[in-house]
Design a protein around this motif. Structure first.
Motif, PDB file in Angstrom:
ATOM      1  N   UNK A  60      64.345  -0.841  89.431  1.00 26.05           N
ATOM      2  CA  UNK A  60      63.741  -1.743  88.447  1.00 26.05           C
ATOM      3  C   UNK A  60      62.914  -2.834  89.111  1.00 26.05           C
ATOM      4  N   UNK A  61      63.334  -3.276  90.287  1.00 25.84           N
ATOM      5  CA  UNK A  61      62.596  -4.345  90.973  1.00 25.84           C
ATOM      6  C   UNK A  61      61.195  -3.898  91.397  1.00 25.84           C
ATOM      7  N   UNK A  62      61.004  -2.610  91.611  1.00 22.71           N
ATOM      8  CA  UNK A  62      59.677  -2.112  91.989  1.00 22.71           C
ATOM      9  C   UNK A  62      58.696  -2.162  90.832  1.00 22.71           C
ATOM     10  N   UNK A  63      59.227  -2.341  89.622  1.00 23.48           N
ATOM     11  CA  UNK A  63      58.391  -2.287  88.433  1.00 23.48           C
ATOM     12  C   UNK A  63      58.425  -3.583  87.641  1.00 23.48           C
ATOM     13  N   UNK A  64      58.770  -4.690  88.331  1.00 26.29           N
ATOM     14  CA  UNK A  64      58.768  -5.989  87.650  1.00 26.29           C
ATOM     15  C   UNK A  64      57.380  -6.317  87.127  1.00 26.29           C
ATOM     16  N   UNK A 100      48.952   4.342  89.339  1.00 27.42           N
ATOM     17  CA  UNK A 100      49.254   3.445  90.459  1.00 27.42           C
ATOM     18  C   UNK A 100      50.529   3.896  91.177  1.00 27.42           C
ATOM     19  N   UNK A 101      51.509   4.334  90.408  1.00 29.10           N
ATOM     20  CA  UNK A 101      52.738   4.840  90.989  1.00 29.10           C
ATOM     21  C   UNK A 101      52.451   6.063  91.861  1.00 29.10           C
ATOM     22  N   UNK A 102      51.639   6.980  91.352  1.00 28.34           N
ATOM     23  CA  UNK A 102      51.316   8.190  92.100  1.00 28.34           C
ATOM     24  C   UNK A 102      50.651   7.879  93.439  1.00 28.34           C
ATOM     25  N   UNK A 103      49.874   6.832  93.480  1.00 27.06           N
ATOM     26  CA  UNK A 103      49.133   6.478  94.694  1.00 27.06           C
ATOM     27  C   UNK A 103      49.959   5.659  95.683  1.00 27.06           C
ATOM     28  N   UNK A 104      51.100   5.142  95.250  1.00 27.97           N
ATOM     29  CA  UNK A 104      51.919   4.276  96.100  1.00 27.97           C
ATOM     30  C   UNK A 104      53.060   5.078  96.729  1.00 27.97           C
ATOM     31  N   UNK A 105      52.777   5.687  97.875  1.00 26.57           N
ATOM     32  CA  UNK A 105      53.744   6.568  98.525  1.00 26.57           C
ATOM     33  C   UNK A 105      55.040   5.848  98.871  1.00 26.57           C
ATOM     34  N   UNK A 116      56.526   3.283  97.363  1.00 28.66           N
ATOM     35  CA  UNK A 116      57.345   3.086  96.161  1.00 28.66           C
ATOM     36  C   UNK A 116      57.925   4.411  95.683  1.00 28.66           C
ATOM     37  N   UNK A 117      57.118   5.468  95.712  1.00 28.25           N
ATOM     38  CA  UNK A 117      57.620   6.776  95.296  1.00 28.25           C
ATOM     39  C   UNK A 117      58.812   7.200  96.145  1.00 28.25           C
ATOM     40  N   UNK A 118      58.694   7.056  97.455  1.00 29.84           N
ATOM     41  CA  UNK A 118      59.789   7.469  98.341  1.00 29.84           C
ATOM     42  C   UNK A 118      61.018   6.575  98.163  1.00 29.84           C
ATOM     43  N   UNK A 119      60.789   5.289  97.939  1.00 26.75           N
ATOM     44  CA  UNK A 119      61.915   4.376  97.717  1.00 26.75           C
ATOM     45  C   UNK A 119      62.643   4.732  96.414  1.00 26.75           C
ATOM     46  N   UNK A 120      61.890   5.047  95.385  1.00 29.36           N
ATOM     47  CA  UNK A 120      62.492   5.438  94.117  1.00 29.36           C
ATOM     48  C   UNK A 120      63.267   6.741  94.290  1.00 29.36           C
ATOM     49  N   UNK A 121      62.654   7.709  94.957  1.00 30.91           N
ATOM     50  CA  UNK A 121      63.338   8.983  95.188  1.00 30.91           C
ATOM     51  C   UNK A 121      64.641   8.766  95.951  1.00 30.91           C
ATOM     52  N   UNK A 122      64.605   7.921  96.968  1.00 31.74           N
ATOM     53  CA  UNK A 122      65.808   7.657  97.761  1.00 31.74           C
ATOM     54  C   UNK A 122      66.900   7.036  96.891  1.00 31.74           C
ATOM     55  N   UNK A 123      66.522   6.105  96.040  1.00 28.92           N
ATOM     56  CA  UNK A 123      67.518   5.485  95.161  1.00 28.92           C
ATOM     57  C   UNK A 123      68.049   6.467  94.125  1.00 28.92           C
ATOM     58  N   UNK A 124      67.223   7.384  93.663  1.00 25.23           N
ATOM     59  CA  UNK A 124      67.706   8.422  92.746  1.00 25.23           C
ATOM     60  C   UNK A 124      68.687   9.336  93.482  1.00 25.23           C
ATOM     61  N   UNK A 125      68.416   9.619  94.758  1.00 25.31           N
ATOM     62  CA  UNK A 125      69.361  10.392  95.557  1.00 25.31           C
ATOM     63  C   UNK A 125      70.715   9.674  95.633  1.00 25.31           C
ATOM     64  N   UNK A 126      70.683   8.382  95.874  1.00 24.92           N
ATOM     65  CA  UNK A 126      71.914   7.590  95.977  1.00 24.92           C
ATOM     66  C   UNK A 126      72.668   7.605  94.648  1.00 24.92           C
ATOM     67  N   UNK A 127      71.945   7.414  93.553  1.00 25.82           N
ATOM     68  CA  UNK A 127      72.559   7.448  92.223  1.00 25.82           C
ATOM     69  C   UNK A 127      73.180   8.821  91.975  1.00 25.82           C
ATOM     70  N   UNK A 128      72.449   9.869  92.314  1.00 24.52           N
ATOM     71  CA  UNK A 128      72.947  11.229  92.116  1.00 24.52           C
ATOM     72  C   UNK A 128      74.174  11.524  92.946  1.00 24.52           C
ATOM     73  N   UNK A 168      55.811  14.086  90.394  1.00 18.44           N
ATOM     74  CA  UNK A 168      55.695  12.668  90.055  1.00 18.44           C
ATOM     75  C   UNK A 168      55.992  12.446  88.576  1.00 18.44           C
ATOM     76  N   UNK A 169      55.624  13.403  87.742  1.00 21.58           N
ATOM     77  CA  UNK A 169      55.884  13.287  86.301  1.00 21.58           C
ATOM     78  C   UNK A 169      57.378  13.212  86.011  1.00 21.58           C
ATOM     79  N   UNK A 170      58.161  14.024  86.714  1.00 25.67           N
ATOM     80  CA  UNK A 170      59.615  14.010  86.510  1.00 25.67           C
ATOM     81  C   UNK A 170      60.191  12.667  86.933  1.00 25.67           C
ATOM     82  N   UNK A 171      59.796  12.194  88.098  1.00 21.77           N
ATOM     83  CA  UNK A 171      60.303  10.898  88.583  1.00 21.77           C
ATOM     84  C   UNK A 171      59.896   9.780  87.626  1.00 21.77           C
ATOM     85  N   UNK A 172      58.659   9.796  87.179  1.00 25.45           N
ATOM     86  CA  UNK A 172      58.175   8.765  86.254  1.00 25.45           C
ATOM     87  C   UNK A 172      58.966   8.802  84.952  1.00 25.45           C
ATOM     88  N   UNK A 173      59.236   9.992  84.427  1.00 29.25           N
ATOM     89  CA  UNK A 173      60.023  10.130  83.198  1.00 29.25           C
ATOM     90  C   UNK A 173      61.421   9.561  83.393  1.00 29.25           C
TER      91      UNK A 173
END
Length: 100
Positions: free
Chosen positions: A8-12, A19-24, A26-38, A75-80
């Protein structure tokens, strides 16, 4: 809860999908946190399969897809997940924390 808050802090500041698609980073940080949550959800489900978290097994499935096959997670799945499912997960986790 930490990983949810970190995502959530990445999207304050509102950013667009493009913009999300172009920000590698942030994308990797979000993916890593989704891994941790999973991974956390996987461990919880091994102890209590009836936990009141909607989409619990799907959370684990997304974690596995990210870890084992980056090309299958768009990216669409992560964004959703960020826009549609993370707020629900945040609310459900907050409720569980308040109950204990």
């Amino acid at each position: 809860m930490n990983s949810i808050n970190e995502i959530n802090s990445y999207f304050e500041e509102d950013i667009s999908f493009e913009e999300f698609q172009e920000d590698l980073r942030t994308k990797r940080a979000v993916e890593r946190n989704i891994e941790i949550i999973g991974e956390a959800m996987n461990r919880i489900l091994k102890k209590k399969e009836t936990i009141e978290i909607s989409q619990a097994w799907q959370i684990v499935d997304v974690r596995n897809r990210i870890i084992h096959g980056y090309d299958s997670v768009s990216d669409n799945i992560i964004w959703t997940i960020i826009v549609q499912y993370l707020p629900i997960l945040h609310k459900e986790v907050s409720t569980l924390i308040d109950e204990y």
